[in-house]
Design an enzyme around this catalytic site. Sequence first.
Site, mmCIF file in Angstrom:
data_model
loop_
_atom_site.group_PDB
_atom_site.id
_atom_site.type_symbol
_atom_site.label_atom_id
_atom_site.label_comp_id
_atom_site.label_asym_id
_atom_site.label_seq_id
_atom_site.Cartn_x
_atom_site.Cartn_y
_atom_site.Cartn_z
ATOM 1 N N ASP A 89 0.884 -1.163 0.000
ATOM 2 C CA ASP A 89 0.000 0.000 0.000
ATOM 3 C C ASP A 89 0.921 1.212 0.000
ATOM 4 O OD1 ASP A 89 -2.275 1.644 0.220
ATOM 5 O OD2 ASP A 89 -2.066 1.706 2.391
ATOM 6 N N ASP A 128 -2.310 0.795 7.500
ATOM 7 C CA ASP A 128 -1.512 0.658 6.276
ATOM 8 C C ASP A 128 -1.156 -0.801 6.019
ATOM 9 O OD1 ASP A 128 -1.365 3.456 5.629
ATOM 10 O OD2 ASP A 128 0.092 3.689 7.245
ATOM 11 N N GLU A 166 -1.377 -1.438 -4.966
ATOM 12 C CA GLU A 166 -2.604 -0.707 -5.263
ATOM 13 C C GLU A 166 -2.386 0.176 -6.484
ATOM 14 O OE1 GLU A 166 -5.389 0.951 -2.115
ATOM 15 O OE2 GLU A 166 -4.386 2.759 -2.843
#
Length: 179
Positions: free
Chosen positions: A7, A138, A66
């Site tokens: 991420d 996160d 992502e």
Amino acid sequence: MILLGIDPGSRRTGFGVIDAGVGAPRYVASGFIRIDADQLAQRLAQVYAGIGELIALHCPAEFAIERVFVAKNADSALKLGQARGSAIVCAANHGLPVFEYAATLVKQTVTGHGGADKAAVQRMVASTLHLDGLPQPDAADALAIALTHCYSRRGLIKRAEASVTRRHVGRGWRAFRPG
């Protein structure tokens, strides 16, 4: 097979490592790379170095990250894209195949709702991976990305998408399509 989910962030980059071998995915590790340099170039170097250390430590077979999205703040989106690029280049330089997933697909896959909040993602990741507590946000997002890749490899996302399409098209809803 070890999968590394990322991420990306310019201040904190979450990571999640799972074993996606036979059976249910298993938790290996998670956390975040703290980025504390002042200059952008130095922050990007810290992202690269942190990802490199994770790759050396866990020897993942594949890398999932992502996909960048357009944010309201163009400057933030640009910095996020640069951090993401740094992570992708590191993975590519280590010979890892790179897979990208939209945030809405990750949320849909893990929680069943593409607009889920961070708390829902944390709870479902903890439940799916049988964790004793909730992972840091996160890290939970990165684990969710790794889980999405795991399910994608197994063909489960396409089956779930087909199911959603059959249920909702008759009601006038648009089916969610990744990509």
